[in-house]
Write an enzyme that holds these catalytic residues in place. Sequence first.
Site, PDB file in Angstrom:
ATOM      1  N   ILE A 564     -45.056  37.179 -25.790  1.00  0.00           N
ATOM      2  CA  ILE A 564     -46.144  38.137 -25.586  1.00  0.00           C
ATOM      3  C   ILE A 564     -45.641  39.377 -24.862  1.00  0.00           C
ATOM      4  O   ILE A 564     -45.696  40.490 -25.376  1.00  0.00           O
ATOM      5  CB  ILE A 564     -47.301  37.483 -24.809  1.00  0.00           C
ATOM      6  N   GLU A 565     -45.135  39.196 -23.656  1.00  0.00           N
ATOM      7  CA  GLU A 565     -44.666  40.348 -22.883  1.00  0.00           C
ATOM      8  C   GLU A 565     -43.781  39.853 -21.753  1.00  0.00           C
ATOM      9  O   GLU A 565     -43.663  38.657 -21.499  1.00  0.00           O
ATOM     10  CB  GLU A 565     -45.840  41.135 -22.301  1.00  0.00           C
ATOM     11  N   GLU A 566     -43.195  40.805 -21.069  1.00  0.00           N
ATOM     12  CA  GLU A 566     -42.392  40.499 -19.894  1.00  0.00           C
ATOM     13  C   GLU A 566     -43.101  41.044 -18.669  1.00  0.00           C
ATOM     14  O   GLU A 566     -43.406  42.232 -18.595  1.00  0.00           O
ATOM     15  CB  GLU A 566     -40.994  41.116 -20.003  1.00  0.00           C
ATOM     16  N   GLY A 567     -43.399  40.150 -17.729  1.00  0.00           N
ATOM     17  CA  GLY A 567     -44.126  40.545 -16.536  1.00  0.00           C
ATOM     18  C   GLY A 567     -43.200  40.976 -15.428  1.00  0.00           C
ATOM     19  O   GLY A 567     -42.025  41.306 -15.643  1.00  0.00           O
ATOM     20  N   THR A 568     -43.736  40.971 -14.228  1.00  0.00           N
ATOM     21  CA  THR A 568     -42.964  41.420 -13.074  1.00  0.00           C
ATOM     22  C   THR A 568     -41.778  40.516 -12.816  1.00  0.00           C
ATOM     23  O   THR A 568     -40.658  40.970 -12.630  1.00  0.00           O
ATOM     24  CB  THR A 568     -43.873  41.454 -11.841  1.00  0.00           C
ATOM     25  N   VAL A 571     -41.157  36.176 -18.187  1.00  0.00           N
ATOM     26  CA  VAL A 571     -41.553  36.453 -19.562  1.00  0.00           C
ATOM     27  C   VAL A 571     -42.706  35.523 -19.914  1.00  0.00           C
ATOM     28  O   VAL A 571     -42.725  34.353 -19.517  1.00  0.00           O
ATOM     29  CB  VAL A 571     -40.365  36.243 -20.524  1.00  0.00           C
ATOM     30  N   VAL A 572     -43.680  36.036 -20.689  1.00  0.00           N
ATOM     31  CA  VAL A 572     -44.862  35.271 -21.071  1.00  0.00           C
ATOM     32  C   VAL A 572     -44.769  34.960 -22.559  1.00  0.00           C
ATOM     33  O   VAL A 572     -44.474  35.843 -23.375  1.00  0.00           O
ATOM     34  CB  VAL A 572     -46.155  36.047 -20.750  1.00  0.00           C
ATOM     35  N   LYS A 587     -45.674  31.192 -18.824  1.00  0.00           N
ATOM     36  CA  LYS A 587     -44.946  32.250 -18.138  1.00  0.00           C
ATOM     37  C   LYS A 587     -43.698  31.640 -17.515  1.00  0.00           C
ATOM     38  O   LYS A 587     -43.781  30.770 -16.643  1.00  0.00           O
ATOM     39  CB  LYS A 587     -45.809  32.898 -17.058  1.00  0.00           C
ATOM     40  N   ASP A 685     -50.176  44.854  -7.434  1.00  0.00           N
ATOM     41  CA  ASP A 685     -49.650  45.313  -8.729  1.00  0.00           C
ATOM     42  C   ASP A 685     -50.778  45.376  -9.756  1.00  0.00           C
ATOM     43  O   ASP A 685     -50.657  44.864 -10.869  1.00  0.00           O
ATOM     44  CB  ASP A 685     -48.539  44.392  -9.214  1.00  0.00           C
TER      45      ASP A 685
END
Length: 952
Positions: A564-568, A571-572, A587, A685
């Site tokens: 899905i995406e890369e968080g702080t 990676v999700v 995550k 954040d």
Amino acid sequence: MVNSSGSEDGQLRSPNDVHYHSRGEEDEHEGDADALYIQPPQASRESGSGPRREKKKHSRERRRHKERDDVGGAALALERDHRYDYRSREEHYHHHQRERSSNAAAAYAKHHLGHAYHYPQPPQQQQQPLPPAPSYAAHHYHHHQHLSGARAAPREYHSYPSGYHSGSRHGDYPMEEPTRRSSKYAESKDAESLEQDLRSRLLKKRHNYVKDYETEENYEHRVERSDRREGGRKERERTVRSTHKQNRHDRVIELLDSPEQEHHHQHQHKSHRSKWREEVEVIRRKVPEDLELLARREKLLAAERESRQRKQTAREELEARRELLRERNEHSDALSPTTVAASVTAGLNIHVKRKSKPDNYEKEIKLKKRREDDIEVIRDDDDEESEESDSNEEVPEQDSEGSATESGSEDSYASKKKSKIKSKSQLEDDDEDLPLPDSPLSVGELYKSPKQRQRSRSVSSKSSSQSSRSSRSRSRSRSQSSLEDEVDRQDVGADASPSSSTRSEERGMTQEQPEEKPEEKLKEKQKSLEEQIPCDDKGIPLPNYYPGVQGCRSVEEFQCLNRIEEGTYGVVYRAKDKRTNEIVALKRLKMEKEKEGFPITSLREINTLLKGQHPNIVTVREIVVGSNMDKIFIVMDYVEHDLKSLMETMKNRKQSFFPGEVKCLTQQLLRAVAHLHDNWILHRDLKTSNLLLSHKGILKVGDFGLAREYGSPIKKYTSLVVTLWYRAPELLLCSPVYSTPIDVWSVGCIFAEFLQMLPLFPGKSEIDELNRIFKELGTPNEKIWPGYTELPAVKNMLSQNSQFTEYPVSQLRKHFQEKTSEMGLSLLQGLLTYDPKQRLSADAALKHGFFKELPLPIDPSMFPTWPAKSELGARKAQASSPKPPSGGSQFKQLGRDEPIIVGPGNKLSSGIITGNKKSHGAGGSSASTGFVLNAGITQRQLAMGPGFSLKF
């Protein structure tokens, strides 16, 4: 209505009556002899009526005196006196009339005839004329009406002269008839009828009086009876209460004295508790539950039923294999040479055994008792049993090796004997039916059983050996405990006797030998378990998962669908649970320093997620691990959209949020932030890419990688937090102390982004970010932001003779007056206030009038839906917003300034004011950045943060 009979008691008067006609008009009414008429009140002038009247008078007087002492009382006597006076006046009046002349008498008789005869005519009854002028007839009528008890108003009694009716003109005119009223006593009666009427009325009054008296007396008797009954009932209740209290006291005494009563009371208490639990359970069943929770529970129950069926089939197959192995062992034992030799030696040494039995009999009993105690201790201790269950699987192999080396030693025999006893106890435990739990959360009780523990150990060891042999591996052969070593030493000392070999041979002959084919048994057991246990895509079996009891699950139980995406800090992924087929979000936490232990940032994220449970905050289901400890995943509820990508999609389609939708999103965001602040948590954040939106319109705050708990007093934290576009000015100016207002500033930036579908302050560096903020809101000073000049960055700039470009006016209203209302502008200004102490809190913002004016916030279920990119399998495009800081000394570069052109003389010409003089190079674009700094600063230094290349 007037009684047509002429009297109240119903007597009829005929025209032949002497009182009806006068002497002068007998011929006029001769033809009407058969008609009935009403007799008007008049005095009789005949002489024969005198003695009769006198007689009646005396009788009346006697009756009056007699009744005066009767029931009538003073009221009746007063009424009688009144009527007696009336009669005397009437007689006196008519006595004077008899002395008049014949003409006057005729006129008087004619007057009375008209008075009585013309009254019953219909026209006179229907038409009631106005009251006429005062005349004798009217006076006479009203006089009689008043004296007979009528309700007409009393009139003044006038005395007329004696010659009034004897006038010459008075006889020629017709007498006026007075206005008649429909009264019960309108007609006058003679004395006898009046007497009868009076008597009947008196009797009626007396009857009513007596009746009322009896009624009151009966009512008083009833009330007294009811009071007596009520008093008796209250007395009985009082006595019952006192006896009950006494009985309770006696019962308490008995309860304290006798244990039987205490047992009975405990039994009653338990029954009451069970009834109460049943009622609570019925109420819980009636309460509507969440559909998602019910579906999840159904899936867990289905998985439980499936595992139960697998256990039953595995148990049946295992029992069948045991029977088969027993038959084979019996057949082979009967024909084997070892059995024959053992029987021969047993027959030869039978006498020796009998002789040596008394010597070692006591020692043997002690050893048996010790072994039984050891077995019970091992069964009760779950930790020792879990360790020994692994070693018991390898015991046959160890025994076969040990028998080859030390065939005649008693130590090996003792270990064999102990392993046999343990294996037998385990087989018996396997045969027992395990009680199945009632709820999905108590399914993990199965894991506590020895059978389930042994199965999970064997399966997990096999899967780990197949997946990664270089990773952590469980040693299947473990050392025996100190208790077992002590027993073995005692066995060696006890069996060091001449008859020990014979006893060992006898035991070997009488007992079965399951260690002859241990490898085949283990293979068959593992094969049966492999057939029943679910496997993943690679054929690796999955361990049974029972929440609440077992440790973390493996990530291999989830099927990864896409990234899905890369968080702080991770990676999700979008994944599917293989057991329940639910779509979840995984995550992966970054374990950069796994050798030093679990990272503190991951611990903070997990801790804050578990503490901050709220409908508008992402839900953490569990923590799963990979094959190594460097792979740790947080399992969360999957949410379809993040607002950053959703707003980009809408912007490409030239769409925007409606005012009701903006209010709905902002309200949900403020609720989540208020909940975090109430639980002493700073998110640090907040941005649109960290806000998730489900298909049901529920906004959820995610990515707690930078979240941290705070307390009072507030400590000094790093100012390098929050993504640059949403960072508060106190953080940009390196304030050492900050609190919840930094999250409120981020909410204000997100609110403005909802309104204009673009970021409010898209700065490329801290310098550019500050310049954009000051240009939009005006440059702050000590008046609007107390303590502004004491901030580290501002103080250092002033000491180096540098300053910001002055923007005196805020441009916020100019840019947003067409996008929101006055209340919306007021809320935006309150969220974007420079002074953190004057900035709105999340609770105060929720109570703002912006959410109460029309249009109201829409219901989340009415939110429109969009297809999620992550569900289509396509990797989501990276958001255009910068990445958040990684924290500490290893933060990455947040952005770069525009390329700086170096003019002649090695001076910067990018719009920076050196000292107090502007450089005119490159068109004199000094207002482009708005930051005044000393010359000689390199491009790399301008791009760094957070101190703007100034060492504080």
